[in-house]
Design a protein around this motif. Structure first.
Motif, PDB file in Angstrom:
ATOM      1  N   PHE A 171      35.290  14.005 -22.657  1.00  0.00           N
ATOM      2  CA  PHE A 171      36.492  14.538 -22.010  1.00  0.00           C
ATOM      3  C   PHE A 171      36.674  14.076 -20.570  1.00  0.00           C
ATOM      4  O   PHE A 171      37.748  14.251 -19.987  1.00  0.00           O
ATOM      5  N   HIS A 172      35.642  13.462 -19.982  1.00  0.00           N
ATOM      6  CA  HIS A 172      35.787  13.000 -18.604  1.00  0.00           C
ATOM      7  C   HIS A 172      34.684  12.000 -18.283  1.00  0.00           C
ATOM      8  O   HIS A 172      33.557  12.123 -18.767  1.00  0.00           O
ATOM      9  N   ILE A 173      35.028  11.037 -17.450  1.00  0.00           N
ATOM     10  CA  ILE A 173      34.057  10.068 -16.949  1.00  0.00           C
ATOM     11  C   ILE A 173      34.346   9.902 -15.459  1.00  0.00           C
ATOM     12  O   ILE A 173      35.477   9.637 -15.071  1.00  0.00           O
ATOM     13  N   ASP A 174      33.324  10.117 -14.635  1.00  0.00           N
ATOM     14  CA  ASP A 174      33.507   9.887 -13.204  1.00  0.00           C
ATOM     15  C   ASP A 174      32.533   8.806 -12.747  1.00  0.00           C
ATOM     16  O   ASP A 174      31.936   8.112 -13.580  1.00  0.00           O
ATOM     17  N   GLU A 175      32.334   8.669 -11.453  1.00  0.00           N
ATOM     18  CA  GLU A 175      31.482   7.598 -10.942  1.00  0.00           C
ATOM     19  C   GLU A 175      29.996   7.813 -11.228  1.00  0.00           C
ATOM     20  O   GLU A 175      29.205   6.890 -11.092  1.00  0.00           O
ATOM     21  N   ARG A 176      29.616   9.035 -11.665  1.00  0.00           N
ATOM     22  CA  ARG A 176      28.202   9.321 -11.918  1.00  0.00           C
ATOM     23  C   ARG A 176      27.872   9.735 -13.348  1.00  0.00           C
ATOM     24  O   ARG A 176      26.761   9.517 -13.802  1.00  0.00           O
ATOM     25  N   TYR A 177      28.823  10.368 -14.043  1.00  0.00           N
ATOM     26  CA  TYR A 177      28.507  10.958 -15.344  1.00  0.00           C
ATOM     27  C   TYR A 177      29.573  10.708 -16.408  1.00  0.00           C
ATOM     28  O   TYR A 177      30.742  10.496 -16.088  1.00  0.00           O
ATOM     29  N   VAL A 178      29.120  10.821 -17.659  1.00  0.00           N
ATOM     30  CA  VAL A 178      29.990  10.894 -18.828  1.00  0.00           C
ATOM     31  C   VAL A 178      29.861  12.333 -19.313  1.00  0.00           C
ATOM     32  O   VAL A 178      28.760  12.818 -19.551  1.00  0.00           O
ATOM     33  N   TYR A 179      30.989  13.023 -19.439  1.00  0.00           N
ATOM     34  CA  TYR A 179      30.993  14.440 -19.829  1.00  0.00           C
ATOM     35  C   TYR A 179      31.373  14.571 -21.298  1.00  0.00           C
ATOM     36  O   TYR A 179      32.340  13.964 -21.751  1.00  0.00           O
ATOM     37  N   LEU A 180      30.602  15.375 -22.011  1.00  0.00           N
ATOM     38  CA  LEU A 180      30.771  15.544 -23.446  1.00  0.00           C
ATOM     39  C   LEU A 180      30.951  17.025 -23.768  1.00  0.00           C
ATOM     40  O   LEU A 180      30.166  17.857 -23.330  1.00  0.00           O
ATOM     41  N   GLN A 181      32.007  17.329 -24.532  1.00  0.00           N
ATOM     42  CA  GLN A 181      32.215  18.700 -24.997  1.00  0.00           C
ATOM     43  C   GLN A 181      31.539  18.827 -26.357  1.00  0.00           C
ATOM     44  O   GLN A 181      31.940  18.184 -27.321  1.00  0.00           O
ATOM     45  N   GLU A 182      30.499  19.650 -26.398  1.00  0.00           N
ATOM     46  CA  GLU A 182      29.754  19.877 -27.632  1.00  0.00           C
ATOM     47  C   GLU A 182      30.008  21.303 -28.109  1.00  0.00           C
ATOM     48  O   GLU A 182      30.456  22.143 -27.324  1.00  0.00           O
ATOM     49  N   PRO A 183      29.707  21.604 -29.366  1.00  0.00           N
ATOM     50  CA  PRO A 183      29.939  22.964 -29.874  1.00  0.00           C
ATOM     51  C   PRO A 183      29.215  24.050 -29.074  1.00  0.00           C
ATOM     52  O   PRO A 183      29.720  25.153 -28.924  1.00  0.00           O
ATOM     53  N   HIS A 184      28.057  23.738 -28.501  1.00  0.00           N
ATOM     54  CA  HIS A 184      27.279  24.737 -27.762  1.00  0.00           C
ATOM     55  C   HIS A 184      27.537  24.725 -26.263  1.00  0.00           C
ATOM     56  O   HIS A 184      26.943  25.504 -25.516  1.00  0.00           O
ATOM     57  N   GLY A 185      28.397  23.843 -25.769  1.00  0.00           N
ATOM     58  CA  GLY A 185      28.705  23.770 -24.344  1.00  0.00           C
ATOM     59  C   GLY A 185      28.870  22.336 -23.884  1.00  0.00           C
ATOM     60  O   GLY A 185      28.621  21.389 -24.636  1.00  0.00           O
ATOM     61  N   ASN A 186      29.274  22.167 -22.643  1.00  0.00           N
ATOM     62  CA  ASN A 186      29.491  20.842 -22.083  1.00  0.00           C
ATOM     63  C   ASN A 186      28.190  20.263 -21.522  1.00  0.00           C
ATOM     64  O   ASN A 186      27.424  20.980 -20.882  1.00  0.00           O
ATOM     65  N   THR A 187      27.990  18.977 -21.776  1.00  0.00           N
ATOM     66  CA  THR A 187      26.830  18.286 -21.217  1.00  0.00           C
ATOM     67  C   THR A 187      27.309  17.079 -20.418  1.00  0.00           C
ATOM     68  O   THR A 187      28.412  16.578 -20.623  1.00  0.00           O
ATOM     69  N   ARG A 188      26.459  16.632 -19.498  1.00  0.00           N
ATOM     70  CA  ARG A 188      26.783  15.431 -18.738  1.00  0.00           C
ATOM     71  C   ARG A 188      25.637  14.439 -18.888  1.00  0.00           C
ATOM     72  O   ARG A 188      24.465  14.810 -18.905  1.00  0.00           O
ATOM     73  N   HIS A 189      26.007  13.172 -18.998  1.00  0.00           N
ATOM     74  CA  HIS A 189      25.063  12.091 -19.242  1.00  0.00           C
ATOM     75  C   HIS A 189      25.228  11.067 -18.126  1.00  0.00           C
ATOM     76  O   HIS A 189      26.355  10.716 -17.774  1.00  0.00           O
ATOM     77  N   PRO A 190      24.124  10.575 -17.561  1.00  0.00           N
ATOM     78  CA  PRO A 190      24.227   9.611 -16.455  1.00  0.00           C
ATOM     79  C   PRO A 190      24.980   8.353 -16.883  1.00  0.00           C
ATOM     80  O   PRO A 190      24.652   7.728 -17.885  1.00  0.00           O
ATOM     81  N   LEU A 191      26.001   8.002 -16.129  1.00  0.00           N
ATOM     82  CA  LEU A 191      26.820   6.829 -16.446  1.00  0.00           C
ATOM     83  C   LEU A 191      25.982   5.553 -16.453  1.00  0.00           C
ATOM     84  O   LEU A 191      26.179   4.677 -17.290  1.00  0.00           O
ATOM     85  N   LYS A 192      24.987   5.475 -15.568  1.00  0.00           N
ATOM     86  CA  LYS A 192      24.161   4.268 -15.478  1.00  0.00           C
ATOM     87  C   LYS A 192      23.297   4.043 -16.720  1.00  0.00           C
ATOM     88  O   LYS A 192      22.774   2.953 -16.918  1.00  0.00           O
ATOM     89  N   ALA A 193      23.165   5.060 -17.593  1.00  0.00           N
ATOM     90  CA  ALA A 193      22.372   4.917 -18.825  1.00  0.00           C
ATOM     91  C   ALA A 193      23.143   4.197 -19.936  1.00  0.00           C
ATOM     92  O   ALA A 193      22.564   3.791 -20.933  1.00  0.00           O
ATOM     93  N   PHE A 194      24.453   4.012 -19.761  1.00  0.00           N
ATOM     94  CA  PHE A 194      25.297   3.399 -20.791  1.00  0.00           C
ATOM     95  C   PHE A 194      25.487   1.906 -20.534  1.00  0.00           C
ATOM     96  O   PHE A 194      25.750   1.497 -19.416  1.00  0.00           O
ATOM     97  N   ASP A 195      25.365   1.108 -21.611  1.00  0.00           N
ATOM     98  CA  ASP A 195      25.683  -0.312 -21.509  1.00  0.00           C
ATOM     99  C   ASP A 195      27.196  -0.502 -21.542  1.00  0.00           C
ATOM    100  O   ASP A 195      27.741  -1.346 -20.845  1.00  0.00           O
ATOM    101  N   ALA A 196      27.880   0.284 -22.380  1.00  0.00           N
ATOM    102  CA  ALA A 196      29.338   0.260 -22.476  1.00  0.00           C
ATOM    103  C   ALA A 196      29.834   1.694 -22.307  1.00  0.00           C
ATOM    104  O   ALA A 196      29.331   2.608 -22.954  1.00  0.00           O
ATOM    105  N   VAL A 197      30.808   1.884 -21.444  1.00  0.00           N
ATOM    106  CA  VAL A 197      31.323   3.220 -21.168  1.00  0.00           C
ATOM    107  C   VAL A 197      32.170   3.682 -22.352  1.00  0.00           C
ATOM    108  O   VAL A 197      33.065   2.966 -22.797  1.00  0.00           O
ATOM    109  N   PRO A 198      31.888   4.880 -22.890  1.00  0.00           N
ATOM    110  CA  PRO A 198      32.693   5.380 -24.008  1.00  0.00           C
ATOM    111  C   PRO A 198      34.115   5.712 -23.565  1.00  0.00           C
ATOM    112  O   PRO A 198      34.393   5.840 -22.372  1.00  0.00           O
ATOM    113  N   GLU A 199      35.002   5.885 -24.527  1.00  0.00           N
ATOM    114  CA  GLU A 199      36.406   6.140 -24.249  1.00  0.00           C
ATOM    115  C   GLU A 199      36.696   7.648 -24.247  1.00  0.00           C
ATOM    116  O   GLU A 199      36.183   8.386 -25.088  1.00  0.00           O
TER     117      GLU A 199
END
Length: 121
Positions: A64-92
């Motif tokens: 649901f959101h991507i900023d300069e540091r994180y990729v944000y994911l809405q999951e059934p149990h709550g929102n999580t954030r994943h370090p952007l630098k861990a991705f080879d390709a940024v998800p849409e």
């Protein structure tokens, strides 16, 4: 931590086909950016409530959101954030994906939901 480096309280508001990125300034939500919602469903996505992802687990949800540091994911149990630098390709934004970690790298797989199986908030 100084005021400039403190993370901003941010939310994403999706309505009428628009995606508004808002930050809390003195108790009032101020719109910072407006863009197309794409495939994101209408709603309020609280990026500020996201917790750091547990890299030992598999995470499935909607980006649901991507900023300069994180990729944000809405999951059934709550929102999580994943370090952007861990991705080879940024998800849409708006895509349902599965994220797993291998050797510190985030691996993503597209998830196709059947009409009878939906992720809920």
């Amino acid at each position: 931590m100084s005021q400039d480096t403190a993370p901003k309280k941010q939310r994403i508001l999706v309505m009428n086909g628009q995606r508004l990125i808002q930050t809390d300034e003195d108790g009032k939500w101020v719109t910072q950016k407006v863009g197309k919602a794409g495939s994101l469903k209408p709603g309020i996505y609280a990026a500020y409530m996201a917790t750091d992802a547990d890299k030992a687990l598999q995470h499935t949800g909607i980006v649901f959101h991507i900023d300069e540091r994180y990729v944000y994911l809405q999951e059934p149990h709550g929102n999580t954030r994943h370090p952007l630098k861990a991705f080879d390709a940024v998800p849409e934004n708006g895509k349902t994906i599965c994220i797993t970690y291998e050797a510190g790298r985030a691996l993503t797989t597209a998830v196709v939901l059947s009409p009878t199986h939906k992720l809920t908030r």
